[in-house]
Design a protein around this motif. Structure first.
Motif, PDB file in Angstrom:
ATOM      1  N   ARG A 108       0.819  -1.209   0.000  1.00 23.36           N
ATOM      2  CA  ARG A 108       0.000   0.000   0.000  1.00 23.36           C
ATOM      3  C   ARG A 108       0.862   1.272   0.000  1.00 23.36           C
ATOM      4  NH1 ARG A 108      -4.321  -1.911   4.496  1.00 23.36           N
ATOM      5  NH2 ARG A 108      -2.458  -3.059   5.107  1.00 23.36           N
ATOM      6  N   ASP A 109       0.265   2.336  -0.547  1.00 24.80           N
ATOM      7  CA  ASP A 109       0.977   3.618  -0.575  1.00 24.80           C
ATOM      8  C   ASP A 109       1.271   4.049   0.859  1.00 24.80           C
ATOM      9  OD1 ASP A 109       0.545   3.509  -3.259  1.00 24.80           O
ATOM     10  OD2 ASP A 109      -1.193   4.862  -3.237  1.00 24.80           O
ATOM     11  N   ASN A 110       2.352   4.753   1.008  1.00 27.30           N
ATOM     12  CA  ASN A 110       2.734   5.317   2.313  1.00 27.30           C
ATOM     13  C   ASN A 110       3.006   4.258   3.393  1.00 27.30           C
ATOM     14  OD1 ASN A 110       2.353   7.943   1.271  1.00 27.30           O
ATOM     15  ND2 ASN A 110       0.150   7.732   1.627  1.00 27.30           N
ATOM     16  N   THR A 111       3.338   3.063   2.979  1.00 26.29           N
ATOM     17  CA  THR A 111       3.771   2.074   3.978  1.00 26.29           C
ATOM     18  C   THR A 111       5.219   1.694   3.671  1.00 26.29           C
ATOM     19  OG1 THR A 111       2.980   0.218   2.674  1.00 26.29           O
ATOM     20  CG2 THR A 111       1.465   1.083   4.337  1.00 26.29           C
ATOM     21  N   ARG A 112       5.968   1.450   4.711  1.00 29.10           N
ATOM     22  CA  ARG A 112       7.375   1.106   4.548  1.00 29.10           C
ATOM     23  C   ARG A 112       7.611  -0.273   5.157  1.00 29.10           C
ATOM     24  NH1 ARG A 112       7.003   6.351   5.913  1.00 29.10           N
ATOM     25  NH2 ARG A 112       6.957   5.870   8.131  1.00 29.10           N
TER      26      ARG A 112
END
Lengths: 144, 393
Positions: free
Chosen positions: B74-78
């Protein structure tokens, strides 16, 4: 260059260890004062935590062996329908979820023998080679 | 002469072995005697404790822990290391009938900051704050944490009384007896870190109340039951926010002709604090045959809100595993919707494997492909590598 002696020794030892594993004979034991009729199916149900008392309503003290012991593998495969590691994991899972109604007592084979001999409510199993002439126990079944 | 010397030499060579074997036999005999005595003393000590109902027996401390490395698309997950659980169990057998069990869970390695003192309005016993409240509304100061990470949670805390094999009693907080995963949920013993999506949403995770449970043998069939009454969902441990008590029943049967096969059902009813009536129903089955294991659960909840139309929450999964040596390999299909009349389907396909270093220590690798019907949320994939340890017994 390995000698002929060394060449023969390794396969021979391997063969011996495999035959020893294949021939592990397990004795299912109770205290000699136990007069209850017990079937192999009952033994399986005791170790699956389904049966927790003897006919006289006394709690059964269930002795088990460490999962690395060959007798436990034979016992688990024959009576519980799973390997020793899976059976041990099931018991651990019952304890951790607080659903074990009768937690099992884990001991070495010699201590299982002594415990069953001194406890009228005990059941256990050991490699038959450890039986010796021990008094106070009754062998219910041999399995292999 | 040569023969005599040879005989003497042979005798001298064998003598240490004979002497040693005699010593070994003596030592073994002494060891056996000591073990017998030790065992006798221990057994008698245990029996004495049980006979007098002594509460001085040792409390057992056990627990489990797990740590993961998670990669989420997912976007904005590291990619992140997740120190998920450190749970401590405190158990004590109080006498031959009574026992205590508790689980304190430290989730996400909790850390709390400084204490701040703030002023709040005491809402009084009527629960209404401010102008509409009773005369005892007043301002008061309380201490609060200005920063907190993770949580500390009392997952279980109960007392059990074992009366007969077919009837034991439990009071306190316990895991809601529902299906399989609600109870058998601990990371060292479940196949994946991620649970099926409907778990804990249709039936609550824990229950504060009282329960009767047991196993009944009916002509070689073992029927287990758990019947309970509780405060229900959304209530704190000290007060039920509504007058209705939740009640539930879980039944399971071990089939004799397919050993290690258990099938069962779960029922649950509760009046939620928002006025909705919730009635849930579940089915579960688990089959272990040789090295193959199949596990499935289905659950459906009918919610009847105080205003508005009824709706269903629904979820199910089917999981297959193959066990070989220290390894497990499996697949799971998982479906959940929080409202069957809305576009809220969530489908997860999971591939997983684990390696059991011992029966109490394993390493897992799992990959989840998640499809979400709701256009407001993006589909994603998640990979988790974890290590899980069951500590003590």
């Amino acid at each position: 260059m390995p000698s002929l002696h060394n060449k023969l020794l390794f396969p021979l030892l391997l063969l011996l260890s495999l035959s020893a594993q294949a021939e592990t004979r397990v004795a299912i034991i109770v205290n000699s004062s136990n007069t209850q009729d017990i079937t192999l199916q009952d033994v399986g149900n005791i170790y699956k935590d389904r049966i927790i008392t003897w006919d006289n309503n006394e709690k059964i003290d269930v002795y088990n062996l460490p999962s690395a012991v060959q007798a436990r593998e034979v016992f688990s495969r024959t009576l519980l329908g799973m390997g020793a590691r899976s059976a041990a994991a099931e018991e651990s899972n019952r304890r951790i979820t607080n659903t074990s109604r009768n937690p099992q007592l884990l001991k070495r084979e010699r201590l299982v023998l002594l415990s069953v001999a001194s406890n009228k409510n005990a059941i256990g199993y050991i490699n038959a080679s450890h039986l010796g002439q021990k008094k106070g126990i009754k062998v219910l079944f041999f399995i292999e | 002469m040569k023969r005599a010397i040879a005989s003497l030499f042979l005798a001298l060579s064998i003598w240490p072995c004979l002497a040693q074997s005699a010593t070994m036999a003596e030592l073994e005999a002494r060891l056996q005697t000591m073990e017998e005595e030790l065992n006798f003393i221990k057994e008698n000590d245990e029996q004495a404790h049980e006979a007098i109902g002594d509460i001085k027996q040792n409390m057992t401390v056990a627990g489990y822990s797990d740590a993961s490395y998670i990669i989420d698309s997912r976007d904005n997950t590291r990619p992140t290391f997740h120190l998920h659980h450190l749970s401590l169990f405190f158990k004590q057998k109080l006498n031959k009938n009574w026992r205590f069990f508790s689980e304190i869970e430290f989730e996400d390695a909790p850390k709390f900051g400084d204490i701040d003192t703030i002023t709040v309005l005491d809402c009084g016993p009527d629960g209404i704050c401010g102008g509409g409240g009773s005369a005892d509304d007043s301002a008061k100061t309380i201490n609060t944490l200005n920063e907190a990470e993770g949580k500390i949670f009392t997952e279980a805390f109960n007392l059990d009384y074992t009366w007969r094999p077919y009837a034991s009693f439990r009071v306190g907080r316990f895991f809601t007896p529902a299906g399989i995963w609600s109870i058998d949920h601990y990371p060292p013993f479940v196949s994946t870190q991620e649970r099926p999506r409907h778990i804990r949403k249709i039936f609550p995770q824990t229950t504060d109340g009282a329960m009767v449970y047991g196993i009944i043998e009916i002509s070689n069939h073992f029927v287990s039951y758990d019947a309970y009454i509780s405060n229900g969902e959304g209530n704190s441990a000290h007060e039920d926010q509504n007058t209705h008590k939740a009640f539930g029943l879980r039944l399971g049967i071990d089939l004799p002709y397919l050993d290690n096969t258990n099938i069962g059902t779960t029922l649950y009813n509760d009046l939620l604090n928002d006025g909705s009536d919730k009635t849930a129903f579940g089915l579960h089955a688990k089959l272990l045959y040789n090295n193959y294991e199949i596990q499935t659960e289905y659950a459906d909840a009918l919610l009847n809100p105080a205003s508005g139309s009824n709706y269903h929450m629904q979820g199910y999964y089917l999981q297959g595993q193959y066990h070989f040596s220290h390894w497990n390999l499996g697949l799971r299909y998982d479906y959940y919707t929080q409202d069957t009349s809305q576009a809220s389907d969530e489908i997860t396909n999971t591939l997983f494997t684990s390696y059991h270093i011992t029966e109490n220590l394993n390493v897992k690798l799992e990959h989840h492909i998640v499809e979400l019907e709701d256009p407001a949320h993006q589909d994603y994939q998640k990979t988790i590598i974890s290590i899980n340890a069951n500590l003590g017994n």
